[in-house]
Design a protein around this motif. Structure first.
Motif, PDB file in Angstrom:
ATOM      1  N   PHE A  93       0.847  -1.192   0.000  1.00 38.67           N
ATOM      2  CA  PHE A  93       0.000   0.000   0.000  1.00 38.67           C
ATOM      3  C   PHE A  93       0.890   1.253   0.000  1.00 38.67           C
ATOM      4  O   PHE A  93       0.845   2.076   0.908  1.00 38.67           O
ATOM      5  CB  PHE A  93      -0.925  -0.001   1.210  1.00 38.67           C
ATOM      6  CG  PHE A  93      -1.954  -1.103   1.207  1.00 38.67           C
ATOM      7  CD1 PHE A  93      -2.371  -1.700   0.028  1.00 38.67           C
ATOM      8  CD2 PHE A  93      -2.513  -1.537   2.393  1.00 38.67           C
ATOM      9  CE1 PHE A  93      -3.326  -2.706   0.025  1.00 38.67           C
ATOM     10  CE2 PHE A  93      -3.466  -2.534   2.409  1.00 38.67           C
ATOM     11  CZ  PHE A  93      -3.873  -3.130   1.225  1.00 38.67           C
ATOM     12  N   GLN A  94       1.672   1.382  -1.051  1.00 42.94           N
ATOM     13  CA  GLN A  94       2.659   2.461  -1.090  1.00 42.94           C
ATOM     14  C   GLN A  94       1.998   3.827  -1.233  1.00 42.94           C
ATOM     15  O   GLN A  94       2.520   4.834  -0.749  1.00 42.94           O
ATOM     16  CB  GLN A  94       3.661   2.222  -2.225  1.00 42.94           C
ATOM     17  CG  GLN A  94       4.893   3.119  -2.144  1.00 42.94           C
ATOM     18  CD  GLN A  94       6.044   2.564  -2.948  1.00 42.94           C
ATOM     19  OE1 GLN A  94       6.499   1.446  -2.723  1.00 42.94           O
ATOM     20  NE2 GLN A  94       6.528   3.350  -3.906  1.00 42.94           N
ATOM     21  N   LEU A 350       3.138  13.089  -8.935  1.00 46.17           N
ATOM     22  CA  LEU A 350       3.847  11.934  -9.494  1.00 46.17           C
ATOM     23  C   LEU A 350       5.359  12.059  -9.310  1.00 46.17           C
ATOM     24  O   LEU A 350       6.049  11.041  -9.137  1.00 46.17           O
ATOM     25  CB  LEU A 350       3.491  11.774 -10.971  1.00 46.17           C
ATOM     26  CG  LEU A 350       2.020  11.415 -11.245  1.00 46.17           C
ATOM     27  CD1 LEU A 350       1.759  11.300 -12.742  1.00 46.17           C
ATOM     28  CD2 LEU A 350       1.635  10.119 -10.547  1.00 46.17           C
ATOM     29  N   ARG A 351       5.859  13.290  -9.322  1.00 43.11           N
ATOM     30  CA  ARG A 351       7.279  13.493  -9.032  1.00 43.11           C
ATOM     31  C   ARG A 351       7.575  13.094  -7.582  1.00 43.11           C
ATOM     32  O   ARG A 351       8.600  12.457  -7.297  1.00 43.11           O
ATOM     33  CB  ARG A 351       7.640  14.962  -9.300  1.00 43.11           C
ATOM     34  CG  ARG A 351       9.109  15.301  -9.111  1.00 43.11           C
ATOM     35  CD  ARG A 351       9.490  16.531  -9.933  1.00 43.11           C
ATOM     36  NE  ARG A 351       8.484  17.571  -9.898  1.00 43.11           N
ATOM     37  CZ  ARG A 351       8.409  18.536  -8.988  1.00 43.11           C
ATOM     38  NH1 ARG A 351       9.314  18.570  -8.000  1.00 43.11           N
ATOM     39  NH2 ARG A 351       7.470  19.467  -9.043  1.00 43.11           N
ATOM     40  N   ALA A 352       6.675  13.451  -6.675  1.00 38.41           N
ATOM     41  CA  ALA A 352       6.838  13.053  -5.274  1.00 38.41           C
ATOM     42  C   ALA A 352       6.740  11.542  -5.123  1.00 38.41           C
ATOM     43  O   ALA A 352       7.478  10.934  -4.342  1.00 38.41           O
ATOM     44  CB  ALA A 352       5.783  13.746  -4.415  1.00 38.41           C
ATOM     45  N   ALA A 353       5.840  10.915  -5.885  1.00 34.80           N
ATOM     46  CA  ALA A 353       5.683   9.465  -5.819  1.00 34.80           C
ATOM     47  C   ALA A 353       6.949   8.753  -6.290  1.00 34.80           C
ATOM     48  O   ALA A 353       7.372   7.748  -5.695  1.00 34.80           O
ATOM     49  CB  ALA A 353       4.484   9.029  -6.662  1.00 34.80           C
ATOM     50  N   LEU A 360      12.769   4.664  -0.976  1.00 30.91           N
ATOM     51  CA  LEU A 360      12.493   3.384  -0.327  1.00 30.91           C
ATOM     52  C   LEU A 360      13.471   2.306  -0.769  1.00 30.91           C
ATOM     53  O   LEU A 360      13.697   1.334  -0.045  1.00 30.91           O
ATOM     54  CB  LEU A 360      11.063   2.930  -0.636  1.00 30.91           C
ATOM     55  CG  LEU A 360       9.930   3.609   0.137  1.00 30.91           C
ATOM     56  CD1 LEU A 360       8.581   3.150  -0.395  1.00 30.91           C
ATOM     57  CD2 LEU A 360      10.043   3.331   1.636  1.00 30.91           C
ATOM     58  N   SER A 361      14.041   2.487  -1.958  1.00 32.37           N
ATOM     59  CA  SER A 361      14.981   1.502  -2.498  1.00 32.37           C
ATOM     60  C   SER A 361      16.432   1.815  -2.137  1.00 32.37           C
ATOM     61  O   SER A 361      17.333   1.066  -2.522  1.00 32.37           O
ATOM     62  CB  SER A 361      14.840   1.435  -4.025  1.00 32.37           C
ATOM     63  OG  SER A 361      13.508   1.149  -4.406  1.00 32.37           O
ATOM     64  N   GLU A 369      10.909   4.757   7.111  1.00 30.15           N
ATOM     65  CA  GLU A 369      10.145   3.861   7.975  1.00 30.15           C
ATOM     66  C   GLU A 369       9.993   4.453   9.371  1.00 30.15           C
ATOM     67  O   GLU A 369       8.904   4.392   9.968  1.00 30.15           O
ATOM     68  CB  GLU A 369      10.826   2.492   8.049  1.00 30.15           C
ATOM     69  CG  GLU A 369      10.711   1.676   6.775  1.00 30.15           C
ATOM     70  CD  GLU A 369      11.347   0.299   6.916  1.00 30.15           C
ATOM     71  OE1 GLU A 369      12.038   0.070   7.936  1.00 30.15           O
ATOM     72  OE2 GLU A 369      11.139  -0.535   6.027  1.00 30.15           O
ATOM     73  N   GLU A 370      11.085   5.004   9.887  1.00 29.57           N
ATOM     74  CA  GLU A 370      11.022   5.607  11.219  1.00 29.57           C
ATOM     75  C   GLU A 370      10.042   6.780  11.238  1.00 29.57           C
ATOM     76  O   GLU A 370       9.265   6.935  12.190  1.00 29.57           O
ATOM     77  CB  GLU A 370      12.408   6.076  11.652  1.00 29.57           C
ATOM     78  CG  GLU A 370      12.444   6.660  13.058  1.00 29.57           C
ATOM     79  CD  GLU A 370      13.834   7.085  13.480  1.00 29.57           C
ATOM     80  OE1 GLU A 370      13.966   7.638  14.583  1.00 29.57           O
ATOM     81  OE2 GLU A 370      14.793   6.872  12.696  1.00 29.57           O
TER      82      GLU A 370
END
Length: 382
Positions: A93-94, A350-353, A360-361, A369-370
């Motif tokens: 659920f990104q 979409l740029r933020a996405a 995340l990678s 995550e924190e």
């Protein structure tokens, strides 16, 4: 981490099957087609029933005990936390993970608008207090010097906090012109934030609990739950402005993409739905808001008037202020850019996405995550 979804009896029940053994159901005699017959009412789990259950899940977050959380900032915090818990429960659920940050940024804007209204009011009150003392006792009046000095000090402090002291107009009424403008932005941001959550959170709950097959089967039935006298739906924007629960093919495509593991495509589809189908008609077609957003953006980019505007940006952290490590995405440095324009806004989203997916990678995943855990716990550095 607290559990994202409430455990419900319906989770273990089959769609379009009775939810109670027939032998346990009441049997009554009724007149049917002119004859007395025995009729047993058997409750069946339907698509409509499931949507009512999952819509109530979302409503319980923003309106516990059926009462909408009155403070938009407090309501925003529980929305942020719910989005964050969605991603923590299922990282597929990104969109929800990104939404936790985006909604947090809305909260920063809500706080900025609210504080500005308060600062203007404090300056007005302090000025009125100072003028009142001077009218009553004049300047440098023996026995009143300490009182006058304190009133002057309070006024100067309030004036320093007020970012628009030299630019505001008071045309009568409770609020000044700038206070009215900030109040309107505050109300519209809160409306969009709440409406989007009530639309999109139940979609995730349904898919998470029932899977893609039943989600696909039931998606078109969702709009039918609106308007039932016994099961009212909380829909703050109103049915005339935005019809509740409309079917859009892109929603099915989004959750199909999640099922197939194409997370980037799912985020793109949900972002399209979020911006085009929900936020555009809910807030971005409001002419007054459009004008205020454009003036805010131009003010921030050009630096005039100083101190008034807030940057249009998204920071992928549990804080409001910008970061210089790649986690802050700005809207546009063109003073004529228009956030209300759907195409310009989609490019920003979409740029933020893409940035979120890239981070995340990489080495920033643990920091992201924190931050999401902090948002889930309600911890945001303003």
């Amino acid at each position: 981490m607290s559990q994202c979804f409430t455990e419900l009896a319906s989770d273990a029940q089959r769609l379009n099957h009775n939810i109670r053994p027939i032998d346990d159901c009441a049997c009554d005699e009724e007149l049917l087609y002119g004859e007395r017959v025995q009729v047993t009412e058997v409750p069946v789990l339907t698509c409509t029933g499931l949507w009512r259950i999952y819509q109530r899940e979302a409503e319980n977050i923003v309106a516990p005990d059926g009462v909408l959380i009155a403070d938009p900032v407090e309501r925003n915090q529980v929305i942020n936390a719910a989005y964050a818990r969605l991603w923590l429960q299922d990282s597929r659920f990104q969109w929800a993970g990104l939404a936790a940050f985006a909604s947090k940024q809305v909260g920063c804007g809500l706080l900025h608008a609210s504080n500005t209204v308060d600062f203007i009011g404090q300056q007005r009150d302090a000025r009125a207090q100072l003028r009142g003392i001077r009218r009553e006792a004049g300047l440098l009046t023996p026995g009143r010097l300490e009182e006058q000095a304190k009133a002057l000090k309070d006024y100067k402090a309030a004036n320093a906090r007020n970012p628009v002291s030299a630019l505001d107009l008071h045309l009568g009424g409770e609020l000044t012109l700038v206070q009215q403008q900030f109040r309107h932005v505050h109300e519209m941001m809160a409306l969009g934030n709440t409406t989007l959550f009530l639309d999109i959170f139940p979609l995730h709950v349904f898919y998470a609990n029932r899977g893609l097959k039943e989600f696909s089967t039931c998606l078109k039935a969702r709009e039918g739950i609106y308007g039932h006298p016994m099961f009212p739906v909380l829909w703050p924007v109103g049915q005339k402005q935005l019809k509740f629960g409309q079917y859009f093919e892109i929603l099915l495509q989004a959750f199909q993409a999640i099922e197939e593991g194409d997370i980037a495509r799912s985020v793109k589809h949900l972002a399209e739905h979020e911006q085009r189908h929900i936020l555009q008609p809910t807030i971005y077609e409001d002419t007054r808001l459009i004008a205020l957003l454009r003036s805010n953006h131009a003010s921030f980019v050009t630096g005039f008037p100083s101190g008034v505007a807030q940057a249009i940006e998204l920071t992928l952290a549990n804080q409001c202020r910008s970061l210089d490590d790649g986690r802050t995405i700005g809207f546009d440095d063109n003073p004529f850019a228009n956030l209300a324009d759907i195409e310009q806004r989609m490019e920003f989203v979409l740029r933020a996405a893409r940035r979120f997916d890239d981070l995340l990678s990489g080495i920033h995943r643990s920091a992201l995550e924190e931050s999401i855990r902090d948002i889930a716990a309600g911890t945001v550095a303003r």
